[in-house]
Each structure stands twice: as structure tokens, then as C-alpha cells.
Design a protein around this motif. Structure first.
Motif, PDB file in Angstrom:
ATOM      1  N   ALA A  61     -50.755   1.044   1.918  1.00 46.25           N
ATOM      2  CA  ALA A  61     -51.985   0.345   2.050  1.00 46.25           C
ATOM      3  C   ALA A  61     -52.345   0.058   2.522  1.00 46.25           C
ATOM      4  N   GLY A  62     -52.557   1.329   3.575  1.00 43.22           N
ATOM      5  CA  GLY A  62     -52.982   1.954   5.085  1.00 43.22           C
ATOM      6  C   GLY A  62     -53.193   0.106   5.602  1.00 43.22           C
ATOM      7  N   PRO A  63     -53.761   0.317   7.058  1.00 35.39           N
ATOM      8  CA  PRO A  63     -53.641  -0.704   8.082  1.00 35.39           C
ATOM      9  C   PRO A  63     -54.129  -2.403   7.469  1.00 35.39           C
ATOM     10  N   GLU A  64     -53.202  -3.482   7.617  1.00 35.31           N
ATOM     11  CA  GLU A  64     -53.430  -4.291   7.032  1.00 35.31           C
ATOM     12  C   GLU A  64     -53.714  -5.808   8.236  1.00 35.31           C
ATOM     13  N   ILE A  65     -54.981  -5.927   8.320  1.00 36.08           N
ATOM     14  CA  ILE A  65     -55.475  -6.515   9.236  1.00 36.08           C
ATOM     15  C   ILE A  65     -55.127  -9.173   8.933  1.00 36.08           C
ATOM     16  N   GLY A  66     -56.063  -8.948   8.112  1.00 32.49           N
ATOM     17  CA  GLY A  66     -55.458  -9.746   7.656  1.00 32.49           C
ATOM     18  C   GLY A  66     -54.191 -10.516   7.963  1.00 32.49           C
ATOM     19  N   VAL A  67     -54.280 -11.645   8.411  1.00 36.49           N
ATOM     20  CA  VAL A  67     -52.378 -12.200   8.062  1.00 36.49           C
ATOM     21  C   VAL A  67     -51.688 -12.494   6.998  1.00 36.49           C
ATOM     22  N   ALA A  68     -52.810 -12.832   6.140  1.00 36.85           N
ATOM     23  CA  ALA A  68     -51.764 -13.047   5.191  1.00 36.85           C
ATOM     24  C   ALA A  68     -51.833 -12.070   4.136  1.00 36.85           C
ATOM     25  N   SER A  69     -50.506 -11.709   3.710  1.00 36.77           N
ATOM     26  CA  SER A  69     -50.333  -9.917   3.354  1.00 36.77           C
ATOM     27  C   SER A  69     -50.700 -10.346   1.942  1.00 36.77           C
ATOM     28  N   THR A  70     -52.023  -8.950   1.692  1.00 37.95           N
ATOM     29  CA  THR A  70     -52.589  -9.043   0.301  1.00 37.95           C
ATOM     30  C   THR A  70     -52.158  -7.911   0.258  1.00 37.95           C
ATOM     31  N   LYS A  71     -52.549  -6.436  -0.360  1.00 33.31           N
ATOM     32  CA  LYS A  71     -52.244  -5.809  -0.332  1.00 33.31           C
ATOM     33  C   LYS A  71     -50.897  -4.757   0.039  1.00 33.31           C
ATOM     34  N   ALA A  72     -50.761  -5.185   0.765  1.00 34.89           N
ATOM     35  CA  ALA A  72     -49.300  -4.681   1.060  1.00 34.89           C
ATOM     36  C   ALA A  72     -47.930  -5.380   0.167  1.00 34.89           C
ATOM     37  N   PHE A  73     -48.079  -6.359   0.315  1.00 32.59           N
ATOM     38  CA  PHE A  73     -47.723  -7.110  -1.052  1.00 32.59           C
ATOM     39  C   PHE A  73     -47.278  -5.498  -2.425  1.00 32.59           C
ATOM     40  N   THR A  74     -48.014  -6.209  -3.144  1.00 28.18           N
ATOM     41  CA  THR A  74     -48.665  -5.604  -4.624  1.00 28.18           C
ATOM     42  C   THR A  74     -48.454  -4.237  -4.068  1.00 28.18           C
ATOM     43  N   CYS A  75     -48.564  -3.335  -3.406  1.00 27.27           N
ATOM     44  CA  CYS A  75     -47.869  -2.033  -2.418  1.00 27.27           C
ATOM     45  C   CYS A  75     -46.146  -2.166  -2.938  1.00 27.27           C
ATOM     46  N   GLN A  76     -45.890  -2.767  -2.215  1.00 28.29           N
ATOM     47  CA  GLN A  76     -44.194  -3.146  -2.225  1.00 28.29           C
ATOM     48  C   GLN A  76     -43.446  -3.153  -3.558  1.00 28.29           C
ATOM     49  N   LEU A  77     -44.434  -3.777  -4.100  1.00 27.25           N
ATOM     50  CA  LEU A  77     -44.121  -3.632  -6.226  1.00 27.25           C
ATOM     51  C   LEU A  77     -44.296  -2.875  -6.603  1.00 27.25           C
ATOM     52  N   ALA A  78     -45.145  -1.717  -6.213  1.00 29.97           N
ATOM     53  CA  ALA A  78     -45.191  -0.318  -6.993  1.00 29.97           C
ATOM     54  C   ALA A  78     -43.596   0.037  -6.569  1.00 29.97           C
ATOM     55  N   VAL A  79     -44.224   0.214  -5.069  1.00 32.69           N
ATOM     56  CA  VAL A  79     -42.445   1.068  -4.564  1.00 32.69           C
ATOM     57  C   VAL A  79     -41.485   0.577  -5.466  1.00 32.69           C
ATOM     58  N   LEU A  80     -40.920  -0.489  -5.107  1.00 32.35           N
ATOM     59  CA  LEU A  80     -39.831  -0.961  -6.179  1.00 32.35           C
ATOM     60  C   LEU A  80     -40.455  -0.529  -7.843  1.00 32.35           C
ATOM     61  N   ALA A  81     -41.161  -0.735  -8.170  1.00 33.68           N
ATOM     62  CA  ALA A  81     -40.877  -0.384  -9.399  1.00 33.68           C
ATOM     63  C   ALA A  81     -40.818   0.921  -9.835  1.00 33.68           C
TER      64      ALA A  81
END
Ligand code: F6R
Length: 361
Positions: A147-167
Motif C-alpha cells: 500500500a505504500g506509506p499510509e499517513i492519514g490516521v484512518a486506514s484506507t488503502k492499507a485495508f483494501t490491500c489487506q483484503l487483496a492479500v487475503l483474497a
């Protein structure tokens, strides 16, 4: 920097087509139509159970992963909150694999859960975004999100990348265990490969969601409702909304509404329905009809033809399937929270009382 985005969160939401493609690219061979996983500490044939442990948004990713791993790989899966797992004396044994999920790789409770599992002799895989983090280093095997560095405190792109790995994990294990045929694996890979373009198209028009955000920004409470892989997305939508807009929000499985929360429904409580067309649509729709019969204002995200006259809002979604739906529906959940927060003038990237990395329990 933020580029031409007003907030890091907005920039990170819009990076998702690229980082999902990047992440899928590490696990998927589109030409061969196959998924390749790193060697797991247990051969697929010896796996008896997966126990996924995480906090917050990463825990909701784990909940989605359970639906996929069970339906595709026919593996029993347990999902736990790290702070509960580490203190509840879980029963662990031969054939278990613990999968911890963490963006930062430094979350104290998730790290303690990893150490607890390793101490009990159970192998640990980590789905992690920061490859130099403590969790990444201590796990037996890493499944990186890119996902690259995630700066915003609310997780966004890290979440969807976690889903992609889980898929990919679910499809890869299913293929290895023989619960998916080669043709079914290729079909799943193709559906995943469509995601980046689908997400890019969805991000072109955020005005409909900004309008919906204006509608709900005055509410004190909101409900998010989904079934199947969209149930964890309802929880995630509610978490995003509460953490950056400070509106009290709850996520519910559609079938649970009549077991209590429907008592809270009135015209002042917006209900966000997540209901992709498919086997569960009819069930979800009848749950939402019960709410509308009680004057509840329902805003529906779907690709199905829903009778629009009873709805307070309808956001059309692209066609999905249970594997792609939670990733696609994450985008409007993030944008809804984002635009509601902007409407209310809260500090989107640095919400009150929250830290990006929770290194104390
Ligand atoms: C919510 C959010 C948190 C984190 C949680 C776990 O938007 O960001 O709920 O998901 O604190 O953090 P990581 O993934 O770094 O272990």
C-alpha cells in the motif's frame, strides 16, 4: 506531500487502484491465471485451522478473510481481536496457523498475540504493510501488502490491500487443497485483476457520495447494514464514520436488526445499506424494507434494481461477486466518512484522541 489533495486520507483513497494492482501483482500471475503464495510454515495439506488476529480495521479485514477462506478453501477459520486473543487462553494445537494482520506492524496487542502464538509453538504468518516493522521481523512468514506509506490516521488503502492479500491467500490455499479447480482459480484471478480498473471508474464520480454526506452530516447516529462479506464492510463503514466525523455509528449484520437495534430506528437515523446483487440481495432488501416501514431513511449501495421510490438515496455500484464486493464497497464507505468529516469541519487526517500506531495496549 498531499499533491493536489486537501488531505492525506483523500490522496490515499485515490491511490487504491494503483496499490491494489501493485499488491495483486506480487501474488497473481495473470498470464497463467494462478496465485503464487510464499512458502507457508505449514504445507497446505497439513493445515487444519487458521486463526486470524488483529485490531480495528485490520480485524474487519480478517472477518472478510474468514468468509473467503471458509467458502473457497473449506478451512475452519477463527477471527479474534488481538487484545482478547492474548488474554483469553485460546486452545491452539497441531495444524493451526496464526495469521496476524497489521498496517504498521507495531500494534502492541497484535505483536503480543504473535508472541503468544509463537510461544505456544504455533507458526505465524503476518499480513503487514511496513516490511521493517517488529511484526514483520518476528513472523515466520510475511505476506506483504504494498500500500505504500499510509499517513492519514484512518486506514484506507492499507485495508483494501489487506483484503487483496487475503483474497489471494484464500484462492491460493483453495487451489493447493484442491477445493478450487484450475479453471475456477483462473476465473477468480480474472475477477481480482478487474478490480483496479473498476476502482478507478468508481473514483471518477464522488459527487453522489458528497451529496449523501451532506444529508447525513447532521445526524447523531447512523447504522450500516450488510450481509456476507459486506457485513464486515458495514462494521468498517461505521468505524470510519465515527472516527473522523464523530457521528455515532454502528455496523450490523442484516439478520440481526430485528434482534434489538431496530428499536432505535426513526427518521433521524440514516441507514446505509450495502447490498450487492446476488444470492443475499433478497434477504438484505427485506431487512431494509422492515426499516423503511418504521420511517427509517435508507441509503442503498447496490448494483441491483431496487425500487427507488421508497429509498432516501441510491448509489449505483458496479457488478461484483463475493470475492470483489468487499474491496469495491470499501471505497464509498471511505468517501462517505471523508466527505461527512469535511462537511463537519473536523480534522480528517488527525482525528481527536487517535494515534496512527498504537504501541501501548
Ligand atoms: C481505523 C484504524 C485502526 C487500525 C488499528 C490497527 O481506521 O486505522 O483501527 O486499523 O489500530 O492498526 P495496525 O493495522 O497498524 O495494526
Amino acid at each position: 506531500g498531499k499533491g493536489n489533495h486537501r488531505h492525506f486520507m483523500h490522496k490515499e483513497i485515490f491511490e487504491q487502484p494503483i496499490v491494489i494492482a501493485q499488491t495483486l501483482g506480487r501474488y497473481v500471475d495473470p498470464g497463467a491465471g494462478t496465485v503464487t503464495l510464499p512458502d507457508l510454515p505449514l504445507p497446505a495439506g497439513d493445515l487444519r485451522r487458521i486463526i486470524m488476529v488483529a485490531c480495528g480495521t485490520a480485524h474487519y479485514a480478517a472477518m472478510v478473510g474468514k468468509y473467503w477462506l471458509e467458502s473457497l478453501a473449506r478451512l475452519p477459520v477463527e477471527v479474534d481481536i488481538a487484545s482478547e486473543f492474548r488474554y483469553r487462553d485460546p486452545v491452539l494445537g497441531d495444524g493451526d496457523l496464526v495469521v496476524v494482520i497489521s498496517q504498521s506492524g507495531e500494534t502492541a496487542d497484535t505483536l503480543a498475540a504473535l508472541r503468544h502464538a509463537k510461544g505456544a509453538g504455533i507458526p505465524v504468518a503476518a499480513i503487514v504493510n511496513v516490511p521493517t516493522s517488529t511484526i514483520a521481523r518476528e513472523a515466520d512468514v510475511r505476506l506483504d501488502t504494498h500500500a505504500g506509506p499510509e499517513i492519514g490516521v484512518a486506514s484506507t488503502k492499507a485495508f483494501t490491500c489487506q483484503l487483496a492479500v487475503l483474497a489471494c491467500l484464500a484462492v491460493g490455499l483453495a487451489a493447493a487443497r484442491g477445493t478450487l479447480t484450475a479453471a475456477e482459480e483462473t476465473d477468480a484471478v480474472q475477477r481480482l485483476e478487474h478490480l483496479p480498473a473498476m476502482m478507478a471508474r468508481m473514483l471518477v464520480d464522488e459527487d453522489a457520495i458528497a451529496a449523501l454526506a451532506r444529508d447525513i452530516s447532521g445526524a447523531r447516529d447512523a447504522f450500516f447494514v450488510g450481509r456476507g462479506t459486506l457485513y464486515p464492510l458495514a462494521l468498517e463503514g461505521a468505524l470510519k464514520l465515527k472516527e473522523i466525523s464523530y457521528i455515532h455509528a454502528e455496523g450490523y449484520a442484516g439478520g440481526e436488526l430485528k434482534h434489538g437495534p431496530i428499536a432505535l430506528i426513526d427518521a433521524g437515523v440514516p441507514i446505509i445499506g450495502l447490498a450487492p446483487d446476488g444470492d443475499l440481495f433478497g434477504k438484505s432488501w427485506s431487512n431494509l424494507e422492515e426499516i423503511m416501514a418504521r420511517q427509517g431513511h435508507v441509503y442503498l449501495f447496490t448494483d441491483a434494481d431496487a425500487p427507488a421510490d421508497t429509498l432516501s438515496g441510491h448509489v449505483p455500484m458496479p457488478a461484483t461477486d463475493p470475492l470483489t464486493a468487499p474491496i469495491a464497497y470499501a471505497l464509498p464507505m471511505q468517501l462517505l466518512a471523508y466527505h461527512t468529516a469535511v462537511e463537519k469541519g473536523t480534522d480528517v487526517d488527525q482525528p481527536r484522541n487517535l494515534a496512527k500506531s498504537v504501541t501501548v495496549e
